[in-house]
Design a protein around this motif. Sequence first.
Motif, PDB file in Angstrom:
ATOM      1  N   ALA B  50       0.844  -1.207   0.000  1.00 60.16           N
ATOM      2  CA  ALA B  50       0.000   0.000   0.000  1.00 60.16           C
ATOM      3  C   ALA B  50       0.876   1.252   0.000  1.00 60.16           C
ATOM      4  CB  ALA B  50      -0.927  -0.011   1.215  1.00 60.16           C
ATOM      5  N   ALA B  51       1.972   1.207   0.770  1.00 61.13           N
ATOM      6  CA  ALA B  51       2.888   2.362   0.809  1.00 61.13           C
ATOM      7  C   ALA B  51       3.517   2.582  -0.563  1.00 61.13           C
ATOM      8  CB  ALA B  51       3.961   2.146   1.878  1.00 61.13           C
ATOM      9  N   VAL B  52       3.999   1.502  -1.181  1.00 59.15           N
ATOM     10  CA  VAL B  52       4.642   1.623  -2.499  1.00 59.15           C
ATOM     11  C   VAL B  52       3.644   2.157  -3.527  1.00 59.15           C
ATOM     12  CG1 VAL B  52       5.704   0.333  -4.396  1.00 59.15           C
ATOM     13  CG2 VAL B  52       6.381  -0.154  -2.031  1.00 59.15           C
ATOM     14  N   LYS B  53       2.409   1.686  -3.453  1.00 50.53           N
ATOM     15  CA  LYS B  53       1.398   2.140  -4.419  1.00 50.53           C
ATOM     16  C   LYS B  53       1.030   3.603  -4.210  1.00 50.53           C
ATOM     17  CE  LYS B  53      -0.335  -2.428  -5.486  1.00 50.53           C
ATOM     18  NZ  LYS B  53      -1.422  -3.418  -5.548  1.00 50.53           N
ATOM     19  N   GLU B  54       1.072   4.050  -2.969  1.00 55.94           N
ATOM     20  CA  GLU B  54       0.779   5.462  -2.719  1.00 55.94           C
ATOM     21  C   GLU B  54       1.970   6.341  -3.123  1.00 55.94           C
ATOM     22  OE1 GLU B  54      -0.884   6.479   1.091  1.00 55.94           O
ATOM     23  OE2 GLU B  54      -0.313   8.593   0.869  1.00 55.94           O
ATOM     24  N   ILE B  55       3.174   5.894  -2.816  1.00 56.53           N
ATOM     25  CA  ILE B  55       4.383   6.691  -3.088  1.00 56.53           C
ATOM     26  C   ILE B  55       4.755   6.657  -4.570  1.00 56.53           C
ATOM     27  CG2 ILE B  55       6.870   6.807  -2.629  1.00 56.53           C
ATOM     28  CD1 ILE B  55       6.187   5.747   0.244  1.00 56.53           C
ATOM     29  N   GLU B  56       4.541   5.527  -5.224  1.00 52.29           N
ATOM     30  CA  GLU B  56       4.996   5.325  -6.610  1.00 52.29           C
ATOM     31  C   GLU B  56       6.451   5.754  -6.771  1.00 52.29           C
ATOM     32  OE1 GLU B  56       2.228   6.789  -9.564  1.00 52.29           O
ATOM     33  OE2 GLU B  56       0.935   5.068  -9.133  1.00 52.29           O
ATOM     34  N   PRO B  57       7.368   5.082  -6.071  1.00 49.59           N
ATOM     35  CA  PRO B  57       8.775   5.486  -6.151  1.00 49.59           C
ATOM     36  C   PRO B  57       9.336   5.263  -7.547  1.00 49.59           C
ATOM     37  CG  PRO B  57       8.578   3.376  -5.020  1.00 49.59           C
ATOM     38  CD  PRO B  57       7.181   3.871  -5.238  1.00 49.59           C
ATOM     39  N   THR B  58      10.218   6.169  -7.974  1.00 49.91           N
ATOM     40  CA  THR B  58      10.999   5.898  -9.180  1.00 49.91           C
ATOM     41  C   THR B  58      12.029   4.825  -8.828  1.00 49.91           C
ATOM     42  OG1 THR B  58      12.698   7.513  -8.599  1.00 49.91           O
ATOM     43  CG2 THR B  58      10.812   8.330  -9.882  1.00 49.91           C
ATOM     44  N   HIS B  59      12.671   4.297  -9.857  1.00 43.75           N
ATOM     45  CA  HIS B  59      13.747   3.324  -9.615  1.00 43.75           C
ATOM     46  C   HIS B  59      14.824   3.938  -8.726  1.00 43.75           C
ATOM     47  CE1 HIS B  59      16.441  -0.064 -10.545  1.00 43.75           C
ATOM     48  NE2 HIS B  59      17.395   0.852 -10.571  1.00 43.75           N
ATOM     49  N   GLU B  60      15.161   5.202  -8.966  1.00 44.65           N
ATOM     50  CA  GLU B  60      16.220   5.872  -8.194  1.00 44.65           C
ATOM     51  C   GLU B  60      15.793   6.027  -6.728  1.00 44.65           C
ATOM     52  OE1 GLU B  60      15.058   6.890 -11.107  1.00 44.65           O
ATOM     53  OE2 GLU B  60      16.818   6.496 -12.360  1.00 44.65           O
ATOM     54  N   GLU B  61      14.515   6.350  -6.500  1.00 46.36           N
ATOM     55  CA  GLU B  61      14.030   6.496  -5.122  1.00 46.36           C
ATOM     56  C   GLU B  61      14.044   5.148  -4.393  1.00 46.36           C
ATOM     57  OE1 GLU B  61      11.075  10.376  -5.534  1.00 46.36           O
ATOM     58  OE2 GLU B  61      10.296   8.386  -5.992  1.00 46.36           O
ATOM     59  N   TRP B  62      13.638   4.102  -5.120  1.00 44.53           N
ATOM     60  CA  TRP B  62      13.693   2.759  -4.528  1.00 44.53           C
ATOM     61  C   TRP B  62      15.127   2.405  -4.142  1.00 44.53           C
ATOM     62  CZ3 TRP B  62      16.344  -1.373  -6.874  1.00 44.53           C
ATOM     63  CH2 TRP B  62      16.160  -2.623  -6.288  1.00 44.53           C
ATOM     64  N   LEU B  63      16.077   2.712  -5.030  1.00 42.37           N
ATOM     65  CA  LEU B  63      17.475   2.428  -4.766  1.00 42.37           C
ATOM     66  C   LEU B  63      17.981   3.259  -3.582  1.00 42.37           C
ATOM     67  CD1 LEU B  63      19.410   0.451  -6.092  1.00 42.37           C
ATOM     68  CD2 LEU B  63      20.306   2.340  -7.478  1.00 42.37           C
ATOM     69  N   ALA B  64      17.497   4.497  -3.441  1.00 46.95           N
ATOM     70  CA  ALA B  64      17.884   5.342  -2.299  1.00 46.95           C
ATOM     71  C   ALA B  64      17.382   4.714  -0.998  1.00 46.95           C
ATOM     72  CB  ALA B  64      17.333   6.755  -2.470  1.00 46.95           C
ATOM     73  N   ALA B  65      16.200   4.120  -1.024  1.00 49.67           N
ATOM     74  CA  ALA B  65      15.664   3.446   0.167  1.00 49.67           C
ATOM     75  C   ALA B  65      16.511   2.222   0.519  1.00 49.67           C
ATOM     76  CB  ALA B  65      14.210   3.037  -0.062  1.00 49.67           C
ATOM     77  N   ILE B  66      16.906   1.454  -0.500  1.00 50.88           N
ATOM     78  CA  ILE B  66      17.781   0.284  -0.282  1.00 50.88           C
ATOM     79  C   ILE B  66      19.097   0.742   0.346  1.00 50.88           C
ATOM     80  CG2 ILE B  66      19.159  -1.501  -1.469  1.00 50.88           C
ATOM     81  CD1 ILE B  66      16.223  -2.249  -1.531  1.00 50.88           C
ATOM     82  N   LYS B  67      19.645   1.831  -0.189  1.00 49.23           N
ATOM     83  CA  LYS B  67      20.929   2.369   0.305  1.00 49.23           C
ATOM     84  C   LYS B  67      20.777   2.846   1.754  1.00 49.23           C
ATOM     85  CE  LYS B  67      24.545   5.535  -1.319  1.00 49.23           C
ATOM     86  NZ  LYS B  67      24.347   6.887  -0.785  1.00 49.23           N
TER      87      LYS B  67
END
Lengths: 310, 310
Positions: B50-67
């Motif tokens: 639900a969080a991912v669907k609301e945020i709709e992260p770009t690939h770069e944002e997803w990678l920033a979260a992983i980092k």
Amino acid sequence: MTEVKPHRQFQKYPYFEEETSEAVVNARMGPDVTPRLRQVMTAVVKHLHAAVKEIEPTHEEWLAAIKFLTETGHMCTQWRQEFILLSDTLGVSMLVDSINHRRPSGATENTILGPFYVADAPRYEHGANICLDGKGEPAIVRGRVLDTEGHPIAGATIDVWQTNEDGFYDVQQKGVQPDFNLRGVFTSDAEGRYWFRSSKPRYYPIPDDGPVGKMLAALGRHPNRAAHLHFIVTVPGYDPVITHIFTPDCPYLSEDAVFGVKESLIADFRKVEDPAAVAQSGFGRPFWQVDWDFALARAAAGKPAGSVTA
Amino acid sequence: MTEVKPHRQFQKYPYFEEETSEAVVNARMGPDVTPRLRQVMTAVVKHLHAAVKEIEPTHEEWLAAIKFLTETGHMCTQWRQEFILLSDTLGVSMLVDSINHRRPSGATENTILGPFYVADAPRYEHGANICLDGKGEPAIVRGRVLDTEGHPIAGATIDVWQTNEDGFYDVQQKGVQPDFNLRGVFTSDAEGRYWFRSSKPRYYPIPDDGPVGKMLAALGRHPNRAAHLHFIVTVPGYDPVITHIFTPDCPYLSEDAVFGVKESLIADFRKVEDPAAVAQSGFGRPFWQVDWDFALARAAAGKPAGSVTA
């Protein structure tokens, strides 16, 4: 006696309460936070608190979650990204990929890139055999690169990579497999066609000797990825496609550990035993044949083609 | 040519789709997963997607979260728990504490234990001064331990600890502060009373030289905890209370970095300048006085008193 005047800032949510916990935390952000960060953190806190309120973890369960995240972090090295594995196995990587690659109907769907892509694989002429170790059941892969109206696209770059018969990529077995085994780059011809020889891909496990592997075991899940070939297809003016094609007979097809399988990406692998075809193939024995066309959507106006990997 | 029979398990959600992503992932759990783990993971995946669907992260944002998660893990050592800091600063620790310590009206509320509790602090007689370094403004802390009907509880253990005037606990400054500075254990008397001498606590920053500190800075938040004394009050037959009392004049009272402040835990610190009282105090100068009663709820039937720290 000095009167002490409490210094309380006039915020709407100054103190913690269980009922308003999300609002208490989000009210704390400063006025200069970028709009996107504000939006992201508001959603993170909202869904995080909703999860905690639904789960009602005990102190011990909360501590187990802290320990799991810590061990996942400690497993990460230059060569191993356990948080990406966690994202993959919880379906988050596929969800992010899907959100960022919503395509017009008829265009080939994306799936995850995975960690084994290597730039600068050898360029080959059509018909080359990319299987350099001679292992596995031989296969011919052929098809066309088209636009969404079915018109051929000439000059498209088709970058392919896959595991060998033992379930490993070349980069996982340096010195065991030949360099660039089962990798190659092809260019579509005037009719959009491509073809190459290879071997039928095998399923393989994601690394499962860390916290994510333990999580999968506790959830009654196996670590195997359904057998597939990876492709990146690019041509100026069109959306790059990063995708797989899957063999239809893999025992893990409907339970890929990272949820990479989309129904539209399951290909038809046919066994060819006709003596004339076998003679023509150069394999000297029966082989698998898969026909697979890629359909590329036109790039959205103003959107740069950009890097396919970021 | 051999006919290939696709091997597809008859699951309701065999392949990934954005719309059903949560169901796809949760359908994968095996039949032998424990009911509690099934419940927890179902909720984790639901709220995460639900969080991912609301945020709709770009690939770069997803990678920033992983980092960010990876760096948070790498910051964790035997002496530093950055994921607990993350939990604290996002209000999760307080939420978990609140969920596990819902009390009848009138009972003293809990707040977080924090990382600086030390077992086996010295036992003192009433009136002892636990401030061993002589720093800060002197204070007298006194009150009673009561049940929720206002009856005194004799023989309750009152364990107290706090920072010194420089904003550090003794264990953060080994060799600089005297051992067990600003720590002590008292026992309530026949009328439920306790009292001791100390110094007025100071606010202090949580460790902010890691990823959590960077996150706070990006969110326009400071790392300071509102000034407080820690208490654990225990007596057989009653719910242990792990709590703080806060000074009302701290500049960070309404913006404690870990959301530890509850309105009911803000005490009234009065400045005493009366010469007779000053002479009697033994401080030789004006001092602060706080009167604070603890109200303990009876332990729920069948619930063991257990460890207060787990």
